[in-house]
Design an enzyme around this catalytic site. Structure first.
Site, short mmCIF file in Angstrom:
data_model
loop_
_atom_site.label_atom_id
_atom_site.label_comp_id
_atom_site.label_asym_id
_atom_site.label_seq_id
_atom_site.Cartn_x
_atom_site.Cartn_y
_atom_site.Cartn_z
N LEU A 102 0.89 -1.16 0.00
CA LEU A 102 0.00 0.00 0.00
C LEU A 102 0.93 1.22 0.00
CD1 LEU A 102 -2.69 -0.99 2.69
CD2 LEU A 102 -2.94 -1.00 0.20
N ASP A 103 0.52 2.29 -0.66
CA ASP A 103 1.35 3.49 -0.68
C ASP A 103 1.54 4.02 0.74
OD1 ASP A 103 1.31 3.32 -3.42
OD2 ASP A 103 -0.35 4.75 -3.64
N LYS A 104 2.56 4.85 0.91
CA LYS A 104 2.87 5.38 2.23
C LYS A 104 1.66 6.11 2.83
CE LYS A 104 6.61 7.73 4.62
NZ LYS A 104 7.93 8.33 4.53
N HIS A 184 0.20 2.18 -7.81
CA HIS A 184 -0.68 3.36 -7.63
C HIS A 184 -1.98 3.22 -8.42
CE1 HIS A 184 2.50 5.34 -5.58
NE2 HIS A 184 3.10 5.88 -6.60
N LYS A 187 -5.15 5.48 -7.61
CA LYS A 187 -4.85 6.90 -7.87
C LYS A 187 -4.81 7.16 -9.37
CE LYS A 187 -2.38 7.48 -3.54
NZ LYS A 187 -1.10 7.35 -2.88
#
Ligand code: URA
Length: 235
Positions: A102-104, A184, A187
């Site tokens: 998962l992204d930061k 991503h 997004k």
């Protein structure tokens, strides 16, 4: 295998706690109290009791974390900024890694395990394991955007996102289900319809739902039922 190693690898006690427990007579092997925690046991044949409970040794560990924002989904990073660093020290030594990334700034359901084969299965693009995300957006999500997302959109760098399932919650909030895990992806999917993600939370991964009793940064072991269902999928 040393009994303190066995207990720590199962996340039951650190080596220091095992030593204390042994001194207090809280560890039994084949019915006999052991006074030292460095004795060797055979986890397959010895009956081990820790604090009054029989232990059945499992070398694989499965953890559900409610990932907070600001930590990376990897095993190494700067001090204190990985999801692994949020686990107790003993568990950090069990070869655990996050199953996918998962992204930061993304929060929510993250599985952490040391079971490489199961992780590989769950992440394989061929398996189409579904992931559900709750998304807040900068601009309203229109009916036309939903149609596009549900048909499949062209992302940057030439990638194409497969058809997703979208449930509108409000003008700027949706649940979106995808069966891929491109970099991503959510997004980029929202960017493809000229929108922008302002908040992203994973709420489901395959058969698992985020345990809402876990606060951000908290974790728990998967229950035996959850593990059985997870592993059944991979057979
Ligand atoms: N999609 C994203 O854009 N980010 C994540 O962290 C997960 C899915």
């Amino acid at each position: 295998m040393r009994i303190d190693k066995l207990l720590s690898s199962m996340g039951l006690a650190s080596r220091t706690e095992s030593a204390k427990a042994a001194k207090q007579g809280l560890i039994k092997v084949n019915g006999n109290i052991i006074s030292k925690s460095d004795i060797k046991v055979n986890p397959d044949t010895d009956v081990i009791e820790f604090m009054g409970k029989n232990i059945s040794y499992k070398s694989n560990i499965y953890i559900m974390m409610n990932k907070p924002s600001g930590v990376v989904s990897s095993t190494d990073g700067k001090d204190g900024d990985t999801v692994i660093s949020l686990l107790p020290e003993d568990l950090q030594k069990c070869g655990l890694f996050p199953c996918g990334r998962l992204d930061k700034d993304t929060v929510g359901l993250l599985i952490i395990t040391n079971d490489g084969a199961t992780s590989h299965y769950l992440l394989s693009p061929k398996r189409h394991v579904s992931k559900i995300y709750y998304v807040k957006t900068a601009f309203p999500v229109t009916e036309n955007d939903i149609k596009l997302l549900e048909t499949g959109v062209q992302l940057d760098k030439g990638d194409i996102a497969r058809p997703a399932n979208v449930q509108k919650v409000s003008e700027n909030e949706i649940y979106i289900t995808i069966v891929e895990g491109m970099y991503h992806q959510i997004k980029r999917m929202l960017e493809a319809v000229n929108n922008k993600v302002t908040f992203l939370e994973r709420v489901e991964f395959g058969t698992l739902s985020l345990d809402t009793s876990l606060k951000r940064g908290e974790w728990r072991y998967l229950t035996q039922d959850e593990i059985d269902i997870l592993l059944r999928q991979t057979k």
